[in-house]
Design an enzyme around this catalytic site. Sequence first.
Site, PDB file in Angstrom:
ATOM      1  N   ASP A  89       0.785  -1.233   0.000  1.00 31.61           N
ATOM      2  CA  ASP A  89       0.000   0.000   0.000  1.00 31.61           C
ATOM      3  C   ASP A  89       0.817   1.283   0.000  1.00 31.61           C
ATOM      4  O   ASP A  89       0.323   2.335   0.392  1.00 31.61           O
ATOM      5  CB  ASP A  89      -0.920   0.015   1.226  1.00 31.61           C
ATOM      6  CG  ASP A  89      -0.140  -0.040   2.542  1.00 31.61           C
ATOM      7  OD1 ASP A  89       1.107   0.001   2.527  1.00 31.61           O
ATOM      8  OD2 ASP A  89      -0.788  -0.112   3.603  1.00 31.61           O
ATOM      9  N   GLU A 144      -0.423  -8.994  -1.041  1.00 34.16           N
ATOM     10  CA  GLU A 144      -1.139  -8.393   0.076  1.00 34.16           C
ATOM     11  C   GLU A 144      -2.263  -7.493  -0.446  1.00 34.16           C
ATOM     12  O   GLU A 144      -2.401  -6.336  -0.080  1.00 34.16           O
ATOM     13  CB  GLU A 144      -0.195  -7.605   0.998  1.00 34.16           C
ATOM     14  CG  GLU A 144      -0.802  -7.361   2.385  1.00 34.16           C
ATOM     15  CD  GLU A 144       0.068  -6.485   3.271  1.00 34.16           C
ATOM     16  OE1 GLU A 144       0.717  -7.043   4.173  1.00 34.16           O
ATOM     17  OE2 GLU A 144       0.093  -5.256   3.059  1.00 34.16           O
ATOM     18  N   GLU A 149      -1.949   5.378   2.450  1.00 34.56           N
ATOM     19  CA  GLU A 149      -1.901   3.948   2.115  1.00 34.56           C
ATOM     20  C   GLU A 149      -3.235   3.373   1.677  1.00 34.56           C
ATOM     21  O   GLU A 149      -3.271   2.505   0.786  1.00 34.56           O
ATOM     22  CB  GLU A 149      -1.359   3.165   3.323  1.00 34.56           C
ATOM     23  CG  GLU A 149       0.127   3.341   3.564  1.00 34.56           C
ATOM     24  CD  GLU A 149       0.470   4.581   4.352  1.00 34.56           C
ATOM     25  OE1 GLU A 149       1.674   4.819   4.578  1.00 34.56           O
ATOM     26  OE2 GLU A 149      -0.453   5.334   4.741  1.00 34.56           O
ATOM     27  N   HIS A 169       4.903   5.860  14.175  1.00 32.66           N
ATOM     28  CA  HIS A 169       5.446   6.617  13.045  1.00 32.66           C
ATOM     29  C   HIS A 169       4.411   7.107  12.049  1.00 32.66           C
ATOM     30  O   HIS A 169       4.747   7.817  11.110  1.00 32.66           O
ATOM     31  CB  HIS A 169       6.453   5.755  12.287  1.00 32.66           C
ATOM     32  CG  HIS A 169       5.811   4.555  11.624  1.00 32.66           C
ATOM     33  ND1 HIS A 169       5.644   3.358  12.276  1.00 32.66           N
ATOM     34  CD2 HIS A 169       5.287   4.385  10.388  1.00 32.66           C
ATOM     35  CE1 HIS A 169       5.054   2.504  11.464  1.00 32.66           C
ATOM     36  NE2 HIS A 169       4.819   3.099  10.315  1.00 32.66           N
ATOM     37  N   ARG A 213       1.834   8.856   9.643  1.00 33.85           N
ATOM     38  CA  ARG A 213       1.654  10.245   9.234  1.00 33.85           C
ATOM     39  C   ARG A 213       0.393  10.861   9.842  1.00 33.85           C
ATOM     40  O   ARG A 213       0.385  12.016  10.266  1.00 33.85           O
ATOM     41  CB  ARG A 213       1.589  10.296   7.698  1.00 33.85           C
ATOM     42  CG  ARG A 213       1.545  11.681   7.096  1.00 33.85           C
ATOM     43  CD  ARG A 213       1.374  11.562   5.591  1.00 33.85           C
ATOM     44  NE  ARG A 213       2.444  10.807   4.975  1.00 33.85           N
ATOM     45  CZ  ARG A 213       3.535  11.352   4.434  1.00 33.85           C
ATOM     46  NH1 ARG A 213       3.681  12.654   4.442  1.00 33.85           N
ATOM     47  NH2 ARG A 213       4.463  10.605   3.879  1.00 33.85           N
ATOM     48  N   HIS A 223      11.378   6.451  14.773  1.00 34.00           N
ATOM     49  CA  HIS A 223      11.427   6.747  13.341  1.00 34.00           C
ATOM     50  C   HIS A 223      12.185   8.049  13.119  1.00 34.00           C
ATOM     51  O   HIS A 223      12.124   8.973  13.929  1.00 34.00           O
ATOM     52  CB  HIS A 223      10.002   6.864  12.801  1.00 34.00           C
ATOM     53  CG  HIS A 223       9.900   6.798  11.312  1.00 34.00           C
ATOM     54  ND1 HIS A 223      10.177   7.863  10.498  1.00 34.00           N
ATOM     55  CD2 HIS A 223       9.534   5.784  10.489  1.00 34.00           C
ATOM     56  CE1 HIS A 223       9.982   7.526   9.234  1.00 34.00           C
ATOM     57  NE2 HIS A 223       9.600   6.263   9.209  1.00 34.00           N
TER      58      HIS A 223
END
Length: 381
Positions: A98, A120, A134, A211, A213, A244
């Site tokens: 993704d 996936e 994603e 991490h 966004r 991260h």
Amino acid sequence: MPPVRVVAVFGTRPEAIKMAPVVLELRKDPCFTVEVAVTAQHREMLDQVLDHFGIVPDYDLDIMLPGQTLTQTTVRGLTRLERVLRRVRPQLVLVHGDTVTTMVGALAAFYQQIPVGHVEAGLRTRHKYAPFPEEMCRHLTGVLADLHFAPTARARRNLLEEGVPAAGIYVTGNTVIDALFWTVRADYRFRHPRLGELDFAGRRVIAVDVHRRENFGTPMRSIFGGLRRLAEERPDILLVVSVHRNPQVVSVAEEFLRGVPRTELLDPLDYPDWANLMSRCYLVISDSGGLQEEAPALGKPVLVLREVTERPEALEAGTVRLVGTDGDALYREACRLLDDGDAYRQMATAKNPYGDGRAAWRIRAALRHNFLGEDPPEDYA
């Protein structure tokens, strides 16, 4: 018949982890020739994974620039992949998951009228901006793909509901379990010196990775506030936080956790260290998608720092729990698993719905079915 030429495209650490078993499985089969094109959307973290699995890219597009936007990542990836696919002309492009690289790989192949296989495939939240970007990267890739390697029966149903022909869908399990079983060892020795010094017997270690966004800003501050409270008020634990490198993560982690007792702030761990840390820890706290699949395979409960997840099978199985981004909720749920042995055991012993370590084999069998006319593999159940 000459070997079927396949180009596997990926660019981030999670993609590399999950695509590596497929590349290695296909390379064992003389009926396939597999070349690897990496965008290097995650440069250093990607290289660590490639080294671990012994994969040397045939094409390194190296698309990233400091502060690059999603648009720039898309444009640079699309432009550079076009050159590779024009020259190579494979019979199939494989993409995973993704990411922007996933979507760009599928779109670049489509523009060259090359079939696409999506590893996936079929995960959905049905929320356009969660996870961002994603959810839409995966959805758009699904529209462009010809072969869909769904990890679960639910993912297959999602694709069928969207009009994807059933003949192009295979339920394979998730290749991340293949990678995990390859990597975790009882006699593993940590590369990071601090991990080798941890007292896993004397304290309950909680592995933390934050991490995403969509959690930047206020949500992340709330999350790290909850983690700080946990470290300060629970002398029986040790927080190990893989930080991260994004400045919006680093600054908050440093503000809330630097110098706090029973807390280790570490640079992003390489994949073997992280996988083996999970195998020895007590609990995982994360906003990651892939960790919802990985940690339960090792018998570790996961507290998921999201409001929604594209992996509802884990919720239904009881291997993960959504706690959102509220620090107080995070603290309460972590304490519940620390104090309530029955609640912990219920999560730790629930069956992981995501695979048995043979997903890459099923993908290879599916490709032999498509290109060589052999019987299709049985679906993972």
